[in-house]
Design a protein around this motif. Structure first.
Motif, PDB file in Angstrom:
ATOM      1  N   SER B  11       6.428  -1.546  -1.222  1.00 16.77           N
ATOM      2  CA  SER B  11       5.625  -0.914  -2.251  1.00 16.77           C
ATOM      3  C   SER B  11       5.662  -1.708  -3.558  1.00 16.77           C
ATOM      4  O   SER B  11       4.632  -2.009  -4.152  1.00 16.77           O
ATOM      5  N   ARG B  12       6.868  -2.053  -3.975  1.00 12.30           N
ATOM      6  CA  ARG B  12       7.009  -2.795  -5.231  1.00 12.30           C
ATOM      7  C   ARG B  12       6.382  -4.179  -5.123  1.00 12.30           C
ATOM      8  O   ARG B  12       5.673  -4.623  -6.022  1.00 12.30           O
ATOM      9  N   SER B  13       6.629  -4.857  -4.001  1.00  9.68           N
ATOM     10  CA  SER B  13       6.149  -6.236  -3.911  1.00  9.68           C
ATOM     11  C   SER B  13       4.632  -6.321  -3.730  1.00  9.68           C
ATOM     12  O   SER B  13       4.014  -7.302  -4.114  1.00  9.68           O
ATOM     13  N   CYS B  14       4.032  -5.297  -3.155  1.00  8.39           N
ATOM     14  CA  CYS B  14       2.575  -5.355  -2.959  1.00  8.39           C
ATOM     15  C   CYS B  14       1.802  -4.508  -3.957  1.00  8.39           C
ATOM     16  O   CYS B  14       0.574  -4.596  -4.022  1.00  8.39           O
ATOM     17  N   GLY B  15       2.515  -3.684  -4.727  1.00 13.80           N
ATOM     18  CA  GLY B  15       1.802  -2.854  -5.686  1.00 13.80           C
ATOM     19  C   GLY B  15       1.020  -1.729  -5.033  1.00 13.80           C
ATOM     20  O   GLY B  15      -0.028  -1.313  -5.528  1.00 13.80           O
ATOM     21  N   VAL B  16       1.498  -1.250  -3.902  1.00 18.69           N
ATOM     22  CA  VAL B  16       0.876  -0.118  -3.225  1.00 18.69           C
ATOM     23  C   VAL B  16       1.926   0.985  -3.159  1.00 18.69           C
ATOM     24  O   VAL B  16       3.066   0.733  -2.791  1.00 18.69           O
ATOM     25  N   LYS B  17       1.560   2.191  -3.538  1.00 18.81           N
ATOM     26  CA  LYS B  17       2.527   3.279  -3.567  1.00 18.81           C
ATOM     27  C   LYS B  17       3.037   3.627  -2.172  1.00 18.81           C
ATOM     28  O   LYS B  17       2.305   3.499  -1.184  1.00 18.81           O
ATOM     29  N   VAL B  18       4.266   4.099  -2.141  1.00 20.15           N
ATOM     30  CA  VAL B  18       4.910   4.439  -0.865  1.00 20.15           C
ATOM     31  C   VAL B  18       4.056   5.403  -0.020  1.00 20.15           C
ATOM     32  O   VAL B  18       3.811   5.127   1.164  1.00 20.15           O
ATOM     33  N   PRO B  19       3.601   6.518  -0.576  1.00 19.11           N
ATOM     34  CA  PRO B  19       2.814   7.425   0.272  1.00 19.11           C
ATOM     35  C   PRO B  19       1.514   6.781   0.757  1.00 19.11           C
ATOM     36  O   PRO B  19       1.033   7.120   1.829  1.00 19.11           O
ATOM     37  N   THR B  20       1.004   5.862  -0.043  1.00 19.26           N
ATOM     38  CA  THR B  20      -0.237   5.186   0.350  1.00 19.26           C
ATOM     39  C   THR B  20       0.003   4.280   1.556  1.00 19.26           C
ATOM     40  O   THR B  20      -0.815   4.210   2.473  1.00 19.26           O
ATOM     41  N   ILE B  21       1.156   3.617   1.559  1.00 21.75           N
ATOM     42  CA  ILE B  21       1.499   2.774   2.717  1.00 21.75           C
ATOM     43  C   ILE B  21       1.591   3.633   3.975  1.00 21.75           C
ATOM     44  O   ILE B  21       1.033   3.307   5.017  1.00 21.75           O
ATOM     45  N   GLY B  28      -4.179   4.012  10.803  1.00 24.84           N
ATOM     46  CA  GLY B  28      -4.288   2.848  11.681  1.00 24.84           C
ATOM     47  C   GLY B  28      -4.752   1.577  11.006  1.00 24.84           C
ATOM     48  O   GLY B  28      -5.195   0.645  11.663  1.00 24.84           O
ATOM     49  N   LEU B  29      -4.659   1.519   9.692  1.00 23.40           N
ATOM     50  CA  LEU B  29      -5.050   0.303   8.981  1.00 23.40           C
ATOM     51  C   LEU B  29      -3.896  -0.695   9.019  1.00 23.40           C
ATOM     52  O   LEU B  29      -4.086  -1.904   9.062  1.00 23.40           O
ATOM     53  N   LEU B  30      -2.718  -0.129   9.044  1.00 22.90           N
ATOM     54  CA  LEU B  30      -1.484  -0.914   9.164  1.00 22.90           C
ATOM     55  C   LEU B  30      -0.841  -0.508  10.490  1.00 22.90           C
ATOM     56  O   LEU B  30      -0.748   0.678  10.791  1.00 22.90           O
ATOM     57  N   LEU B  31      -0.414  -1.500  11.293  1.00 23.65           N
ATOM     58  CA  LEU B  31       0.269  -1.149  12.534  1.00 23.65           C
ATOM     59  C   LEU B  31       1.606  -0.510  12.195  1.00 23.65           C
ATOM     60  O   LEU B  31       2.260  -0.897  11.229  1.00 23.65           O
ATOM     61  N   ALA B  32       2.025   0.478  12.971  1.00 26.14           N
ATOM     62  CA  ALA B  32       3.303   1.141  12.732  1.00 26.14           C
ATOM     63  C   ALA B  32       4.422   0.110  12.868  1.00 26.14           C
ATOM     64  O   ALA B  32       4.575  -0.501  13.914  1.00 26.14           O
ATOM     65  N   PRO B  33       5.170  -0.124  11.789  1.00 27.28           N
ATOM     66  CA  PRO B  33       6.230  -1.127  11.837  1.00 27.28           C
ATOM     67  C   PRO B  33       7.444  -0.576  12.586  1.00 27.28           C
ATOM     68  O   PRO B  33       7.582   0.641  12.720  1.00 27.28           O
ATOM     69  N   PRO B  34       8.312  -1.471  13.079  1.00 27.20           N
ATOM     70  CA  PRO B  34       9.533  -0.999  13.760  1.00 27.20           C
ATOM     71  C   PRO B  34      10.426  -0.234  12.788  1.00 27.20           C
ATOM     72  O   PRO B  34      10.310  -0.375  11.569  1.00 27.20           O
TER      73      PRO B  34
END
Lengths: 141, 141
Positions: B11-21, B28-34
DNA sequence: GCTACATCCTCTAGTGACTAGAGGAGCAAG
DNA sequence: CTTGCTCCTCTAGTCACTAGAGGATGTAGC
Protein backbone atom coordinates in the motif's frame (compact mmCIF):
# COMPACT_ATOMS: atom_id res chain seq x y z
CA UNK A 1 -56.53 28.38 -12.64
CA UNK A 2 -53.26 26.51 -12.85
CA UNK A 3 -53.05 23.37 -14.91
CA UNK A 4 -51.92 20.15 -13.39
CA UNK A 5 -49.83 17.71 -15.37
CA UNK A 6 -48.88 14.06 -15.11
CA UNK A 7 -45.41 12.86 -14.26
CA UNK A 8 -44.82 12.00 -17.90
CA UNK A 9 -45.62 15.53 -19.04
CA UNK A 10 -43.52 16.98 -16.24
CA UNK A 11 -40.70 14.75 -17.39
CA UNK A 12 -40.98 15.90 -21.01
CA UNK A 13 -41.39 19.56 -20.19
CA UNK A 14 -38.47 19.71 -17.75
CA UNK A 15 -36.18 17.15 -19.35
CA UNK A 16 -35.94 15.04 -16.21
CA UNK A 17 -36.66 11.32 -16.47
CA UNK A 18 -39.73 9.95 -14.76
CA UNK A 19 -37.86 7.70 -12.29
CA UNK A 20 -35.57 10.62 -11.48
CA UNK A 21 -38.54 12.80 -10.55
CA UNK A 22 -39.80 10.06 -8.26
CA UNK A 23 -36.31 9.78 -6.84
CA UNK A 24 -36.19 13.51 -6.12
CA UNK A 25 -39.49 13.20 -4.31
CA UNK A 26 -38.19 10.25 -2.33
CA UNK A 27 -35.14 12.13 -1.08
CA UNK A 28 -37.25 15.16 -0.25
CA UNK A 29 -35.86 17.50 -2.88
CA UNK A 30 -39.33 17.82 -4.37
CA UNK A 31 -42.35 17.97 -2.11
CA UNK A 32 -44.73 15.05 -2.66
CA UNK A 33 -47.35 16.40 -5.06
CA UNK A 34 -51.07 15.69 -4.63
CA UNK A 35 -52.51 12.59 -6.29
CA UNK A 36 -55.56 11.92 -8.41
CA UNK A 37 -58.19 9.43 -7.31
CA UNK A 38 -56.26 6.80 -9.20
CA UNK A 39 -53.16 7.62 -7.14
CA UNK A 40 -51.32 9.45 -9.87
CA UNK A 41 -49.07 12.40 -9.16
CA UNK A 42 -50.20 15.82 -10.38
CA UNK A 43 -47.68 18.60 -10.80
CA UNK A 44 -48.57 22.27 -10.85
CA UNK A 45 -46.52 25.05 -12.50
CA UNK A 46 -44.71 25.73 -9.25
CA UNK A 47 -43.55 22.13 -9.08
CA UNK A 48 -42.37 22.36 -12.67
CA UNK A 49 -40.35 25.50 -11.95
CA UNK A 50 -38.75 23.78 -8.99
CA UNK A 51 -37.95 20.76 -11.13
CA UNK A 52 -36.45 22.93 -13.86
CA UNK A 53 -34.35 24.69 -11.24
CA UNK A 54 -33.06 21.36 -10.00
CA UNK A 55 -32.31 20.15 -13.47
CA UNK A 56 -30.41 23.27 -14.37
CA UNK A 57 -28.42 23.19 -11.17
CA UNK A 58 -27.56 19.51 -11.73
CA UNK A 59 -26.40 20.33 -15.24
CA UNK A 60 -24.15 22.97 -13.77
CA UNK A 61 -22.71 20.23 -11.57
CA UNK A 62 -24.13 21.25 -8.20
CA UNK A 63 -24.56 18.42 -5.76
CA UNK A 64 -27.95 17.48 -4.40
CA UNK A 65 -27.11 18.92 -1.00
CA UNK A 66 -26.06 22.24 -2.50
CA UNK A 67 -29.28 22.31 -4.49
CA UNK A 68 -31.24 21.64 -1.34
CA UNK A 69 -29.66 24.74 0.19
CA UNK A 70 -30.24 26.82 -2.94
CA UNK A 71 -33.89 25.80 -2.98
CA UNK A 72 -34.47 26.82 0.62
CA UNK A 73 -32.83 30.16 -0.22
CA UNK A 74 -35.12 30.59 -3.20
CA UNK A 75 -38.09 29.98 -0.94
CA UNK A 76 -37.07 32.85 1.30
CA UNK A 77 -36.23 35.86 -0.93
CA UNK A 78 -35.52 38.22 1.92
CA UNK A 79 -32.38 36.48 3.01
CA UNK A 80 -29.03 37.86 1.86
CA UNK A 81 -27.72 35.92 -1.11
CA UNK A 82 -24.21 35.46 0.21
CA UNK A 83 -24.82 31.76 0.77
CA UNK A 84 -25.89 31.26 -2.84
CA UNK A 85 -22.91 33.26 -3.94
CA UNK A 86 -20.56 31.14 -1.84
CA UNK A 87 -21.99 27.91 -3.23
CA UNK A 88 -21.57 29.14 -6.77
CA UNK A 89 -18.01 30.30 -6.08
CA UNK A 90 -17.10 26.96 -4.54
CA UNK A 91 -18.50 25.21 -7.57
CA UNK A 92 -16.52 27.50 -9.87
CA UNK A 93 -13.31 26.66 -8.01
CA UNK A 94 -14.05 22.95 -8.32
CA UNK A 95 -14.68 23.30 -12.04
CA UNK A 96 -11.43 25.18 -12.53
CA UNK A 97 -9.50 22.52 -10.65
CA UNK A 98 -11.11 19.78 -12.65
CA UNK A 99 -10.26 21.58 -15.89
CA UNK A 100 -6.63 21.95 -14.84
CA UNK A 101 -6.31 18.35 -13.91
CA UNK A 102 -8.00 17.15 -17.08
CA UNK A 103 -5.76 19.38 -19.15
CA UNK A 104 -2.71 17.74 -17.61
CA UNK A 105 -4.20 14.32 -18.29
CA UNK A 106 -4.87 15.28 -21.86
CA UNK A 107 -1.23 16.22 -22.37
CA UNK A 108 -0.14 12.92 -20.86
CA UNK A 109 -2.47 10.88 -23.00
CA UNK A 110 -1.46 12.85 -26.06
CA UNK A 111 2.24 12.07 -25.56
CA UNK A 112 1.42 8.44 -24.88
CA UNK A 113 -0.58 8.06 -28.06
CA UNK A 114 1.83 10.10 -30.20
CA UNK A 115 4.76 7.92 -29.36
CA UNK A 116 2.97 4.64 -29.87
CA UNK A 117 4.77 2.75 -32.63
CA UNK A 118 1.69 0.81 -33.63
CA UNK A 119 3.61 -2.39 -33.44
CA UNK A 120 3.59 -5.07 -30.78
CA UNK A 121 2.59 -4.60 -27.19
CA UNK A 122 6.17 -5.29 -26.18
CA UNK A 123 7.22 -1.95 -27.65
CA UNK A 124 4.07 0.00 -26.94
CA UNK A 125 4.57 3.35 -25.29
CA UNK A 126 1.01 3.37 -24.00
CA UNK A 127 1.54 0.23 -21.97
CA UNK A 128 5.04 1.30 -21.02
CA UNK A 129 4.07 4.70 -19.71
CA UNK A 130 1.21 3.20 -17.74
CA UNK A 131 3.59 0.72 -16.20
CA UNK A 132 6.07 3.38 -15.16
CA UNK A 133 4.91 6.57 -13.61
CA UNK A 134 8.37 8.10 -13.94
CA UNK A 135 7.90 8.35 -17.67
CA UNK A 136 5.21 10.91 -17.18
CA UNK A 137 6.05 14.34 -18.44
CA UNK A 138 4.09 16.08 -15.73
CA UNK A 139 3.62 15.45 -12.04
CA UNK A 140 -0.11 15.79 -12.41
CA UNK A 141 -0.90 13.28 -9.75
CA UNK B 1 15.45 -14.06 -4.65
CA UNK B 2 12.54 -11.68 -4.73
CA UNK B 3 11.36 -10.10 -1.51
CA UNK B 4 7.81 -10.49 -0.40
CA UNK B 5 5.98 -7.66 1.30
CA UNK B 6 2.86 -7.28 3.40
CA UNK B 7 -0.26 -5.56 2.17
CA UNK B 8 0.62 -2.49 4.26
CA UNK B 9 4.00 -2.14 2.60
CA UNK B 10 2.48 -2.73 -0.81
CA UNK B 11 0.00 0.00 0.00
CA UNK B 12 2.69 2.47 1.00
CA UNK B 13 5.00 1.67 -1.89
CA UNK B 14 2.29 1.87 -4.56
CA UNK B 15 0.13 4.57 -3.04
CA UNK B 16 -2.99 2.40 -3.07
CA UNK B 17 -4.98 2.03 0.13
CA UNK B 18 -5.09 -1.35 1.84
CA UNK B 19 -8.84 -1.90 1.40
CA UNK B 20 -8.52 -0.89 -2.23
CA UNK B 21 -5.89 -3.56 -2.82
CA UNK B 22 -8.18 -6.15 -1.28
CA UNK B 23 -10.98 -4.82 -3.44
CA UNK B 24 -8.88 -5.19 -6.59
CA UNK B 25 -8.16 -8.77 -5.62
CA UNK B 26 -11.84 -9.39 -4.99
CA UNK B 27 -12.87 -8.21 -8.45
CA UNK B 28 -10.08 -10.19 -10.06
CA UNK B 29 -7.96 -7.27 -11.20
CA UNK B 30 -5.12 -8.52 -9.06
CA UNK B 31 -4.46 -12.26 -8.79
CA UNK B 32 -4.87 -13.53 -5.22
CA UNK B 33 -1.32 -13.51 -3.82
CA UNK B 34 0.01 -16.39 -1.70
CA UNK B 35 -0.48 -16.20 2.07
CA UNK B 36 1.76 -16.77 5.06
CA UNK B 37 0.99 -19.45 7.64
CA UNK B 38 -0.98 -16.82 9.51
CA UNK B 39 -3.09 -16.16 6.42
CA UNK B 40 -1.51 -12.86 5.50
CA UNK B 41 -1.08 -11.80 1.88
CA UNK B 42 2.45 -11.60 0.51
CA UNK B 43 3.15 -9.50 -2.54
CA UNK B 44 6.17 -10.02 -4.80
CA UNK B 45 7.70 -7.33 -7.04
CA UNK B 46 5.58 -8.48 -9.96
CA UNK B 47 2.44 -7.88 -7.95
CA UNK B 48 3.70 -4.45 -7.02
CA UNK B 49 4.37 -3.55 -10.64
CA UNK B 50 0.87 -4.65 -11.54
CA UNK B 51 -0.54 -2.61 -8.70
CA UNK B 52 1.43 0.47 -9.74
CA UNK B 53 0.18 0.00 -13.29
CA UNK B 54 -3.39 -0.10 -12.06
CA UNK B 55 -2.92 2.97 -9.90
CA UNK B 56 -1.42 4.96 -12.70
CA UNK B 57 -4.13 3.95 -15.13
CA UNK B 58 -6.79 4.90 -12.58
CA UNK B 59 -5.13 8.27 -12.10
CA UNK B 60 -5.33 8.77 -15.83
CA UNK B 61 -9.02 8.08 -15.52
CA UNK B 62 -9.23 4.68 -17.16
CA UNK B 63 -12.12 2.54 -16.03
CA UNK B 64 -11.57 -0.77 -14.31
CA UNK B 65 -12.73 -2.68 -17.37
CA UNK B 66 -10.34 -0.80 -19.62
CA UNK B 67 -7.54 -1.53 -17.18
CA UNK B 68 -8.47 -5.18 -17.19
CA UNK B 69 -8.00 -5.20 -20.96
CA UNK B 70 -4.75 -3.26 -20.76
CA UNK B 71 -3.42 -5.72 -18.19
CA UNK B 72 -4.18 -8.74 -20.33
CA UNK B 73 -2.41 -6.98 -23.21
CA UNK B 74 0.59 -6.34 -21.02
CA UNK B 75 0.69 -10.02 -20.17
CA UNK B 76 0.96 -10.97 -23.83
CA UNK B 77 3.61 -8.71 -25.38
CA UNK B 78 3.44 -10.29 -28.83
CA UNK B 79 -0.01 -8.96 -29.57
CA UNK B 80 -0.36 -5.84 -31.68
CA UNK B 81 -0.92 -2.81 -29.52
CA UNK B 82 -3.82 -1.41 -31.52
CA UNK B 83 -6.25 -2.27 -28.74
CA UNK B 84 -4.23 -0.35 -26.17
CA UNK B 85 -3.97 2.51 -28.61
CA UNK B 86 -7.74 2.54 -29.17
CA UNK B 87 -8.44 2.53 -25.44
CA UNK B 88 -6.08 5.46 -24.91
CA UNK B 89 -7.59 7.38 -27.82
CA UNK B 90 -11.11 6.82 -26.52
CA UNK B 91 -10.01 8.10 -23.15
CA UNK B 92 -8.42 11.14 -24.74
CA UNK B 93 -11.65 11.93 -26.57
CA UNK B 94 -13.60 11.63 -23.32
CA UNK B 95 -11.18 13.95 -21.56
CA UNK B 96 -11.44 16.51 -24.34
CA UNK B 97 -15.22 16.44 -24.21
CA UNK B 98 -15.19 16.81 -20.45
CA UNK B 99 -12.84 19.79 -20.70
CA UNK B 100 -15.07 21.47 -23.27
CA UNK B 101 -18.16 20.99 -21.20
CA UNK B 102 -16.47 22.18 -18.01
CA UNK B 103 -15.15 25.24 -19.81
CA UNK B 104 -18.70 26.16 -20.84
CA UNK B 105 -19.85 25.62 -17.26
CA UNK B 106 -17.08 27.81 -16.00
CA UNK B 107 -18.17 30.67 -18.24
CA UNK B 108 -21.75 30.26 -17.06
CA UNK B 109 -20.80 30.25 -13.41
CA UNK B 110 -18.51 33.22 -13.96
CA UNK B 111 -21.30 35.33 -15.42
CA UNK B 112 -23.66 34.27 -12.68
CA UNK B 113 -21.25 35.25 -9.94
CA UNK B 114 -20.14 38.46 -11.62
CA UNK B 115 -23.65 39.79 -11.87
CA UNK B 116 -24.63 38.93 -8.31
CA UNK B 117 -25.52 42.14 -6.56
CA UNK B 118 -24.66 40.77 -3.12
CA UNK B 119 -28.00 41.88 -1.83
CA UNK B 120 -31.09 39.88 -1.10
CA UNK B 121 -31.98 36.52 -2.60
CA UNK B 122 -34.91 38.20 -4.33
CA UNK B 123 -32.50 40.05 -6.62
CA UNK B 124 -29.81 37.41 -6.81
CA UNK B 125 -28.65 36.57 -10.31
CA UNK B 126 -27.29 33.22 -9.15
CA UNK B 127 -30.71 32.05 -8.07
CA UNK B 128 -32.37 33.71 -11.00
CA UNK B 129 -30.17 32.13 -13.63
CA UNK B 130 -30.58 28.75 -12.04
CA UNK B 131 -34.32 29.16 -12.11
CA UNK B 132 -34.40 30.11 -15.76
CA UNK B 133 -32.35 28.24 -18.26
CA UNK B 134 -33.05 30.82 -20.95
CA UNK B 135 -30.80 33.26 -19.17
CA UNK B 136 -27.83 31.06 -19.94
CA UNK B 137 -25.32 32.62 -22.30
CA UNK B 138 -24.41 29.32 -23.86
CA UNK B 139 -26.36 26.25 -24.88
CA UNK B 140 -23.89 24.03 -23.08
CA UNK B 141 -26.47 21.47 -22.17
C1' DG C 1 6.84 -13.00 29.82
C1' DC C 2 3.57 -9.08 29.66
C1' DT C 3 1.38 -5.26 27.84
C1' DA C 4 0.33 -1.96 24.29
C1' DC C 5 -0.49 -0.96 19.94
C1' DA C 6 -0.17 -1.58 15.00
C1' DT C 7 -1.39 -4.46 11.44
C1' DC C 8 -3.78 -7.99 9.51
C1' DC C 9 -8.08 -10.91 8.47
C1' DT C 10 -13.27 -11.35 6.87
C1' DC C 11 -17.66 -9.63 6.37
C1' DT C 12 -21.40 -6.43 5.74
C1' DA C 13 -23.20 -2.16 4.56
C1' DG C 14 -22.86 2.64 2.91
C1' DT C 15 -21.72 6.38 -0.61
C1' DG C 16 -24.06 9.58 -4.81
C1' DA C 17 -27.25 10.02 -8.06
C1' DC C 18 -29.48 7.70 -10.25
C1' DT C 19 -31.07 3.34 -13.46
C1' DA C 20 -33.27 -1.13 -14.47
C1' DG C 21 -36.61 -4.35 -13.92
C1' DA C 22 -40.51 -6.96 -11.82
C1' DG C 23 -45.28 -7.14 -11.22
C1' DG C 24 -49.50 -4.96 -11.45
C1' DA C 25 -53.36 -1.19 -12.25
C1' DG C 26 -55.63 2.38 -15.10
C1' DC C 27 -56.92 4.73 -19.37
C1' DA C 28 -57.64 5.91 -24.37
C1' DA C 29 -58.12 4.46 -29.16
C1' DG C 30 -59.64 1.34 -32.55
C1' DC D 1 -62.51 -6.08 -25.95
C1' DT D 2 -58.01 -5.87 -26.87
C1' DT D 3 -53.73 -3.46 -27.57
C1' DG D 4 -50.53 -0.55 -25.91
C1' DC D 5 -49.18 3.30 -23.30
C1' DT D 6 -48.56 5.37 -18.91
C1' DC D 7 -48.69 5.06 -14.21
C1' DC D 8 -47.88 2.85 -9.45
C1' DT D 9 -44.54 0.51 -5.80
C1' DC D 10 -40.71 -2.06 -4.60
C1' DT D 11 -36.18 -4.06 -4.83
C1' DA D 12 -31.74 -4.37 -6.50
C1' DG D 13 -27.94 -2.86 -9.44
C1' DT D 14 -24.38 0.60 -11.08
C1' DC D 15 -19.11 2.34 -10.13
C1' DA D 16 -15.14 2.33 -7.45
C1' DC D 17 -14.42 2.37 -3.59
C1' DT D 18 -14.89 3.49 1.87
C1' DA D 19 -16.27 2.65 6.70
C1' DG D 20 -16.80 -0.07 10.45
C1' DA D 21 -17.46 -4.30 13.32
C1' DG D 22 -15.26 -8.00 15.45
C1' DG D 23 -11.44 -10.78 15.94
C1' DA D 24 -6.46 -12.76 15.18
C1' DT D 25 -1.56 -11.90 14.85
C1' DG D 26 2.94 -9.41 15.01
C1' DT D 27 6.22 -6.22 17.15
C1' DA D 28 8.44 -3.06 20.54
C1' DG D 29 9.42 -1.73 25.00
C1' DC D 30 9.74 -2.97 29.90
Amino acid sequence: MAEKVSIGEASRSCGVKVPTIRYYEQIGLLLAPPRTEANRRTFDPGDLRRLAFIRHARELGFEIDAIRTLLTLQDDPHQPCSTADAIARARLAEVQQRIDSLTALKAELGVMIESCSHGKVADCRVIEVLADHNQCTQPHH
